[in-house]
Every structure is written in structure tokens, then in C-alpha cells.
Write a protein that holds these residues in place. Structure first.
Motif, short mmCIF file in Angstrom:
data_model
loop_
_atom_site.label_atom_id
_atom_site.label_comp_id
_atom_site.label_asym_id
_atom_site.label_seq_id
_atom_site.Cartn_x
_atom_site.Cartn_y
_atom_site.Cartn_z
N ASP A 6 0.73 -1.16 0.10
CA ASP A 6 0.05 0.18 -0.12
C ASP A 6 0.92 1.14 0.00
O ASP A 6 1.43 1.81 1.12
CB ASP A 6 -0.96 0.06 1.21
N GLU A 7 1.08 1.83 -1.13
CA GLU A 7 1.94 3.03 -1.09
C GLU A 7 1.54 4.17 -0.33
O GLU A 7 2.08 5.04 0.11
CB GLU A 7 2.17 3.52 -2.83
N GLN A 8 0.17 4.43 -0.47
CA GLN A 8 -0.39 5.47 0.38
C GLN A 8 -0.12 5.51 1.75
O GLN A 8 0.22 6.29 2.47
CB GLN A 8 -1.84 5.61 0.01
N ALA A 9 -0.33 4.13 2.28
CA ALA A 9 -0.03 3.88 3.64
C ALA A 9 1.44 3.88 3.98
O ALA A 9 1.91 3.58 5.12
CB ALA A 9 -0.96 2.53 4.25
N ASP A 10 2.37 3.49 2.95
CA ASP A 10 3.45 3.25 3.14
C ASP A 10 3.60 2.01 3.91
O ASP A 10 4.70 1.86 4.99
CB ASP A 10 4.47 4.38 3.80
#
Length: 70
Positions: A6-10
């Protein structure tokens, strides 16, 4: 086994099976292990992925299977 990034949540999450987690434990800063009701590991989460593995291009993950030795 499923790997979700999840790139947004890193964050990265590795699911090891279909059994739901009954408890979680942070084993190192930003590394959380999920256990089922029989204390078997069912998932591993890595938070702050860009800091934990700064040189990793998450769009290019390499999976390697090591052959069994008889």
C-alpha cells in the motif's frame, strides 16, 4: 500467500493463509506479526516501508523459490 503493498499507507503486508488473526505483536519498530488463536504466524506487516527499505523499488518485487535438498 498474498503480498500487498500500500503505497499511500507506506506499508507492506504478507498474508500467510486464510486464517484470521487473533492477536498482533510489534516485534521490532514498524514490524508487526499477526498470530492466530493457536499462536501460529498468519501475517507480517512492515510499516514505514520507504524508510525500512529505502532502495527498494516496490513495483519490481523478486520472488525466489529455493529447491528442496533431498
Amino acid at each position: 500467500m498474498k503480498l500487498k503493498v500500500d503505497e499511500q499507507a507506506d506499508a507492506l503486508y504478507l498474508t500467510l493463509g486464510e486464517v484470521p488473526a487473533s492477536r498482533s505483536e510489534e516485534v521490532a519498530p514498524g514490524i508487526i506479526v499477526d498470530y492466530d488463536d493457536q499462536d501460529r504466524v498468519v501475517g507480517i506487516e512492515m510499516l514505514y516501508l520507504s524508510k525500512q527499505a529505502p532502495q527498494t523499488d516496490i513495483r519490481r518485487l523478486l520472488f525466489e523459490t529455493v529447491p528442496k535438498v533431498p
